[in-house]
Every structure is written in C-alpha cells, then in structure tokens.
Scaffold this active site. Structure first.
Site, PDB file in Angstrom:
ATOM      1  N   TRP A   1       0.764  -1.053  -0.505  1.00 42.60           N
ATOM      2  CA  TRP A   1       0.353  -0.077   0.239  1.00 42.60           C
ATOM      3  C   TRP A   1       0.641   0.997   0.201  1.00 42.60           C
ATOM      4  CZ3 TRP A   1      -2.173   2.046   4.780  1.00 42.60           C
ATOM      5  CH2 TRP A   1      -2.972   3.560   4.560  1.00 42.60           C
TER       6      TRP A   1
ATOM      7  N   ASP B   1      -1.380  -6.645   8.869  1.00 41.82           N
ATOM      8  CA  ASP B   1      -2.040  -5.158   8.267  1.00 41.82           C
ATOM      9  C   ASP B   1      -3.538  -6.221   8.217  1.00 41.82           C
ATOM     10  OD1 ASP B   1      -3.530  -3.679   7.021  1.00 41.82           O
ATOM     11  OD2 ASP B   1      -2.014  -2.776   6.349  1.00 41.82           O
TER      12      ASP B   1
ATOM     13  N   LYS C   1     -13.675  -0.372   5.597  1.00 39.01           N
ATOM     14  CA  LYS C   1     -14.286  -1.507   4.117  1.00 39.01           C
ATOM     15  C   LYS C   1     -15.110  -2.653   4.922  1.00 39.01           C
ATOM     16  CE  LYS C   1      -9.895  -0.052   3.066  1.00 39.01           C
ATOM     17  NZ  LYS C   1      -9.942   1.028   1.707  1.00 39.01           N
TER      18      LYS C   1
HETATM   19  C1  LMR Z   1      -6.898   2.688  -0.536  1.00 41.82           C
HETATM   20  O1  LMR Z   1      -6.009   1.804  -0.662  1.00 41.82           O
HETATM   21  O2  LMR Z   1      -7.124   3.507  -1.485  1.00 41.82           O
HETATM   22  C2  LMR Z   1      -7.363   2.418   0.769  1.00 41.82           C
HETATM   23  O3  LMR Z   1      -6.760   1.937   1.611  1.00 41.82           O
HETATM   24  C3  LMR Z   1      -7.811   3.953   1.135  1.00 41.82           C
HETATM   25  C4  LMR Z   1      -6.303   5.045   1.369  1.00 41.82           C
HETATM   26  O4  LMR Z   1      -6.337   5.297   2.599  1.00 41.82           O
HETATM   27  O5  LMR Z   1      -5.258   4.653   0.497  1.00 41.82           O
END
Ligand code: LMR
Length: 402
Positions: A130, A211, A246
C-alpha cells in the site's frame, strides 16, 4: 518561515480521486481509492450501521472522553473478531486491544511503539505494498526494506522470492504482512505458504505486524483470519492492526484497532500500558461515534447477523464482478490470459496496465486508476463494465502497422 516549504506532490491515491471529482465527463469511472461502490456507483451506509446509529441516538449517551485505549466492549469485540472465540478465551493466549482512529493510526502506533519500546530499527514490507505503508513507517523513524513478492508477470505470488529476500532480515526486525486481500495486488499467499512464512518469521526472530484491513472480503470473517491465528497457535507473538473502514463501510468515521497477542498476563498488561502511552502522545484518545457503532453491531446477535449477511453480499458481488470482467476481456482479447484476476482477492487487482496506459485511460476515456496498475474492482458495475473493457482492450492491444 512558511515560505521555505517545498510543494509536495499530491497523494498517489487521494490525489487521483480528487482529479476524478473535478472531471466534468458524466461518463467518468472511478477505479482509484479503495472504497466499495454498489451497482449505482454509490457508497451507501450499511443497513446494520444505520440501525445501530438509530439505537445510539435513542440512548442518553455522553460525549465525554473515552479511555485512551477505547471502551472495553469495543476492545473485546475486536479481540474476538480477530482471534476467534477459542483463542480469545484460551488461558494460554493473552491479548490486549486498543481503539484507534482507523487502520492508519494503528499501523503508526505499532511502528512508534516497536521503535520506542523495543528498539526496532527496520521494517520489511512486500514490494509492492500500500502506497502509504512506507511513509507511515519512515515517519515512525523506521528504515523500510522490501521483500520480493510478485512473479515475473506481476500478477501472482513468487513465494521463493519472498523467502529468499527475507534471508537478509536480522533478528529483531519487524515485518509487515497483509493478512488477506493484499493491497495493491489482490495476490495472497496460500495457507501452506502462510505456514512456511510463519515458520521463517519465528526462526529468524522477526516481529510481525499483521495489517488486517479487509477481514470478510477474501473468503469469510473466520478463514480470512487464518494467517494470524495460525501464527499465534504455533507460538508466535504478534501485533494486529485492523480497520473497519471497508468491512463496515465506516471510512469517514476512522475506526480501527491495534491488538497485541502474547503468552503471559503480566506481559499483556505491560504491552497495554505501552500502547496507551504511545497513543496518549499521538492523539490522546479515540473518537467515539464509529467505535460505538461497531460495538453495538458486534455485541447484538441480530445486528451482527445482519452485518455478516451484508458483508457477504459485498464479497460475493466483487467475486461476480471479477468473473464478468474476465469474461468480457476474454471475449475481446481471446489470446490474452486474464484468469489471474479470478485468483486475486478483495477490492483490488493488479491489472497488468502500465503507468503510461493508465494515463491514456484517464486522459482519453475518463477512467481513473492508479499508475501502478491497481484497479478497484468494486468501482465496476453493469453499466460501466463494457466501457472499461473496451478502453482496456484499446490500450492493451498492440498497435497495428499501417
Ligand atoms: C486505498 O488503498 O485506496 C485505501 O486504503 C484508501 C487509502 O487510505 O489509501
């Protein structure tokens, strides 16, 4: 002083989302930020959440401060959801949970505490991960290292790559794991691979942060927790950072938690005190409303059942969208194999689209997706899926010589 501030580039995810909002094209399609959208492209409040809010409104209530680590019934709710009844009530396993403002805060609290209390210097995370993960941990003062994750096509896991790159991890390093529905790829290890990874983490004396932002989006609330439960059953301590953005659709309420799992009552008490003192200097105590909604739903059998049913409908719809997308792409590009989209899980897929192709999709078709190739499957619906597939076919097809 402010004059010396350099201009930061927009956030890789929310920056694109803002561009989407400004696009005047009525046919625009948003596959960027990880937010569930229904058939109408809307993100409705879940019915169980509305009902819980109604009940809360009818109670006398108070807006006084919550304890630093949140309300006890909320903490128990998280612990049971993550660990399952058996582990939660086991007299061998001791867990402490704290209510945090969303998953991001819990990840940061975990990093701060590991550095400050245990002297952790480095954290390993998958490549890719992420987009916010490396920033969160760099801000917490940790050095970020990457372990290899994807195969040569970039659409499945290369498990050997994972284990080989972790050979240079040192005892005491932290490792960040996506428990289910890997963000951004949708590519998860198999249960056997989780067992091997757990063994490796224990042998090398690494410290795992799980996570857990997508519980219920992979297979079910229970089986999605397998990597955590398996690791603990094998004798490992862990931190779990979970989010209800989510699976409760409570994105804007910022509601999540941090859970530490260990094997002694005194150790658990000490860790709880460390989590609390970390939180106290960061945001003092958590916001009330989202946590009250989650507690109300988790602690009421009827509302809990309604939540599970609604969550299952969301999961099934995403699986169905994946199938529709693959069928439609296969019709348009029969020589191309899109079956990996069916093996990936959760909201996201690594589509195989390049950054340049994503720019074309945005500029020429008003289809917004991340430049990494990540698409939010939950941004598709019956009325836009054909247009998405037509546009993807155009950018993926080799240019024919005139
Ligand atoms: C995403 O990855 O799009 C979501 O988890 C929102 C974010 O905070 O980035």
């Amino acid at each position: 002083m402010f004059q010396s501030a350099p201009l930061n580039p927009p956030d890789a995810i929310f920056g694109l989302n803002a561009q989407f909002r400004e696009d005047p094209n009525p046919e625009k399609i948003n596959l960027t930020v990880g937010v569930y959208q229904d058939e109408l492209g809307e993100t409705p409040v879940m019915a169980c959440v509305r009902e819980a809010e109604q009940r809360l409104l009818e109670q006398k209530g108070s807006k006084s401060y919550l304890p630093i680590d949140g309300a006890p019934q909320y903490q128990d709710g998280i612990g049971k959801l993550i660990l399952g009844d058996e582990l939660f009530h086991s007299d061998q396993v001791f867990s402490v949970s704290a209510h945090t403002p969303g998953g991001t805060a819990s990840l940061r609290v975990a990093g701060e505490m590991l550095r400050r209390v245990f002297g952790v210097k480095k954290i390993w995370m998958s490549n890719p991960s992420w987009a916010n993960h490396p920033k969160i941990y760099e801000s917490a003062g940790l050095e970020v290292e990457r372990y290899g994750y994807l195969d040569h096509r970039g659409t499945g896991i290369d498990f050997e790559k994972v284990t080989t790159s972790l050979e240079s991890a040192q005892s005491g390093d932290a490792i960040l794991l996506h428990t289910v529905c890997h963000n951004p790829t949708g590519v998860d290890p198999s249960p056997e691979q989780w067992q091997k990874l757990g063994q490796l983490i224990r042998q090398r004396d690494l410290f795992p942060i799980f996570d857990f932002a997508y519980q219920g989006f992979g297979e079910s609330l229970e089986s999605d927790a397998y990597p955590i439960r398996n690791f603990i059953e094998a004798g490992g301590e862990a931190l779990v950072c979970n989010s209800f953005s989510k699976n409760f659709g409570l994105y804007a309420e910022r509601v999540g938690g941090i859970t530490a799992v260990t094997f002694g009552a005194d150790t658990a008490k000490a860790i709880q005190s460390q989590i609390k003192s970390t939180i106290r200097t960061m945001y003092s105590n958590p916001p009330l409303h989202g946590g009250s909604i989650v507690s109300t739903v988790l602690n009421d059998p009827e509302l809990r059942q309604r939540w599970e049913t609604e969550l299952e409908q969301i999961r099934i719809r995403i699986v169905d969208l994946r199938q529709q997308f693959v069928d439609a792409m296969q019709d348009r590009m029969p020589d191309h194999d899109f079956s990996y989209i069916l093996r990936q899980r959760g909201m996201f897929s690594y589509s195989g689209i390049t950054g340049e192709q994503a720019d074309i999709l945005r500029d020429e078709f008003s289809i917004y997706m991340l430049r990494s190739g990540r698409i939010n499957i939950a941004g598709m619906n019956h009325s836009n899926i054909g247009r998405i597939c037509d546009a993807f076919t155009q950018v993926l097809s080799p240019v024919k010589e005139a």
